[in-house]
Design a protein around this motif. Structure first.
Motif, PDB file in Angstrom:
ATOM      1  N   LEU A 188      14.985  67.359 -17.507  1.00 33.85           N
ATOM      2  CA  LEU A 188      14.123  68.238 -18.680  1.00 33.85           C
ATOM      3  C   LEU A 188      13.480  67.149 -19.818  1.00 33.85           C
ATOM      4  N   LYS A 210      17.686  73.396 -22.828  1.00 32.54           N
ATOM      5  CA  LYS A 210      17.952  74.054 -21.467  1.00 32.54           C
ATOM      6  C   LYS A 210      18.881  75.064 -21.406  1.00 32.54           C
ATOM      7  N   CYS A 214      15.749  77.619 -20.114  1.00 36.19           N
ATOM      8  CA  CYS A 214      15.758  77.559 -18.585  1.00 36.19           C
ATOM      9  C   CYS A 214      16.389  78.756 -17.798  1.00 36.19           C
ATOM     10  N   GLU A 271       8.436  74.458 -16.948  1.00 35.48           N
ATOM     11  CA  GLU A 271       9.864  73.392 -17.030  1.00 35.48           C
ATOM     12  C   GLU A 271      10.830  74.421 -17.113  1.00 35.48           C
TER      13      GLU A 271
END
Length: 342
Positions: A188, A210, A214, A271
Motif C-alpha cells: 500500500l 490499511k 482496506c 487501492e
C-alpha cells in the motif's frame, strides 16, 4: 498462582491473565522518532506526538525471533507495573512461538523465561494450537475442540495453513504463504507513493490506513471495473492525514462535511481492495506461491482422506490480517469452488 497467556506476534503482543477478561495489545517493537530521536518501547509510542517517519526496530526477522535485546525491552515493559504488573515467580506462562520454530531459538527462549525472569513454568506452543483449543466455542458454540480442524493463521510476516487432528498438527500437510500484514502495508505504501503522496517512510500512518480503509473484494474483476468509472465509484474516499496534534492516525473524511482547513487528503479507490488481493494472488507482488485458498486445498489434500471433509468443514481463520473485512467470506467461497471442482 495465576496463568499468563502471551501471544508473542511479530507485529503486536496480545497478553493477559487467564482469569482476566481484558487482554492488552502492545506493539512488539522499539521505535525512534525522527525529529527528537526519542526511543519508545512498545505502547509508549502511542503517547508521543512525534510520529512522522518513525523508525521501527522489531524483534523478528522473517517471522522468527532473532533480536533478543529488542524483545527483552518489550517484555520488560509488558511485565511492568504500568501494564500487567506481573510477578513472574508466582506465574505460569503460556507463550506462543512460530510454526516450526528453530531449536536454538527455543533454547534461548527457555533460558530467558526461567533465568532472566524466573517464571514458575512455561508452555510454548504455536498460536494455531491455541486457536484449535478454543475452536469448540467458535464452531459449536461451546464444548471441546473438534477432532479435526484447519487453522489459517494470517499473521504479520506470513500466513500458515495448519491441519490439526486430535489437537496435534499434521506437520507433513502444513503450508506457508509468504504474504502477511507487513507485505500488504508495504504494498500500500508503494502504491500510494507512486500515485499520490510519498508515504514510504510513514509505516505508522499507512498501517492505520490499511486497517481502516482496506477490504477483501468478493468479485475482484467486477469491483475493478466499477472503480474505473470514477464519477460513480462507490469505493472512492478521502483519508485525512494526521497532523499529530488533533489526530495521530488520521481518519476517513465524511463526504457530508467539508475537509478540515489546512489538512492533507489522501484519495483512495481501487487501492482499498487491490492491495489485499495479494493474499489470493501472490504473483501480483512477485511471489511465486499459491494463494491462501489454493494452499488450504493443497494442505487438506495432503491429509488422510477420511479427514478431508471434516477439515474443510472446520476452518478457523485467525491472526491480525484476518480482521480485514470480507476475508472470511471470500476464503470460504474460493475454497468451496476449488474443493467441489476436485
Amino acid at each position: 498462582m495465576r496463568t499468563l497467556v502471551v501471544d508473542n506476534g511479530s507485529f503486536a503482543i496480545k497478553c493477559g491473565f487467564a482469569d482476566d477478561g481484558s487482554p492488552h495489545t502492545i506493539p512488539n517493537a522499539v521505535t525512534r522518532t525522527r525529529r527528537t530521536k526519542q526511543v519508545l518501547v512498545g505502547d509508549l509510542a502511542d503517547s508521543s506526538t512525534d510520529l512522522a517517519g518513525l523508525y521501527y526496530r522489531t524483534p523478528f526477522e522473517r517471522g522468527y525471533l532473532t533480536r533478543w535485546d529488542v524483545q527483552l525491552a518489550v517484555w520488560d515493559r509488558v511485565l511492568s507495573d504500568r501494564v500487567l504488573a506481573c510477578a513472574p515467580g508466582d506465574t505460569h506462562l503460556i507463550l506462543t512461538e512460530p510454526q516450526f520454530n528453530f531449536g536454538q531459538i527455543k533454547r534461548s527462549m527457555d533460558e530467558i523465561v526461567f533465568e532472566e525472569y524466573g517464571f514458575a513454568s512455561l508452555v510454548r506452543a504455536p498460536a494455531s494450537r491455541l486457536s484449535v483449543l478454543g475452536a469448540g466455542d467458535l464452531i459449536y458454540g461451546g464444548g471441546p475442540a473438534p477432532d479435526c480442524a484447519l487453522v489459517v493463521d494470517c499473521g504479520h510476516a506470513f500466513t500458515h495453513i495448519v491441519p490439526y487432528a486430535h489437537e496435534r498438527a499434521v506437520t507433513a500437510a502444513v503450508r506457508r504463504v509468504d504474504v502477511g500484514g507487513r507485505l500488504l502495508t508495504n504494498y500500500l505504501k508503494e502504491t500510494v507513493s507512486f500515485r499520490y503522496w510519498d508515504m514510504m517512510d510513514e509505516t505508522y500512518i499507512m498501517n492505520a490506513v490499511k486497517e481502516k480503509c482496506c477490504f477483501v473484494s468478493q468479485d475482484f474483476a467486477r469491483d475493478l471495473e466499477c472503480a474505473r468509472a470514477k464519477r460513480q465509484c462507490p469505493y472512492a474516499l478521502e483519508y485525512v492525514l494526521p497532523d499529530f496534534t488533533t489526530s495521530k492516525q488520521g481518519f476517513i473524511r465524511d463526504p457530508a462535511n467539508g475537509a478540515p482547513e489546512g489538512c492533507q487528503l489522501l484519495p483512495l479507490c481501487n487501492e482499498r481492495f487491490a492491495v489485499p488481493e495479494a493474499l489470493f494472488h501472490p504473483l501480483d507482488v512477485g511471489i511465486e506461491q499459491l494463494g491462501i485458498h489454493e494452499a488450504v486445498v493443497q494442505a487438506v489434500g495432503a491429509c488422510p482422506e477420511p479427514m478431508r471433509a471434516v477439515l474443510l468443514a472446520n476452518i478457523v481463520l485467525t491472526g491480525g490480517t484476518a480482521a480485514l473485512p470480507g476475508l472470511a467470506e471470500r476464503l470460504q467461497r474460493e475454497v468451496q469452488a476449488l474443493a467441489t471442482g476436485t
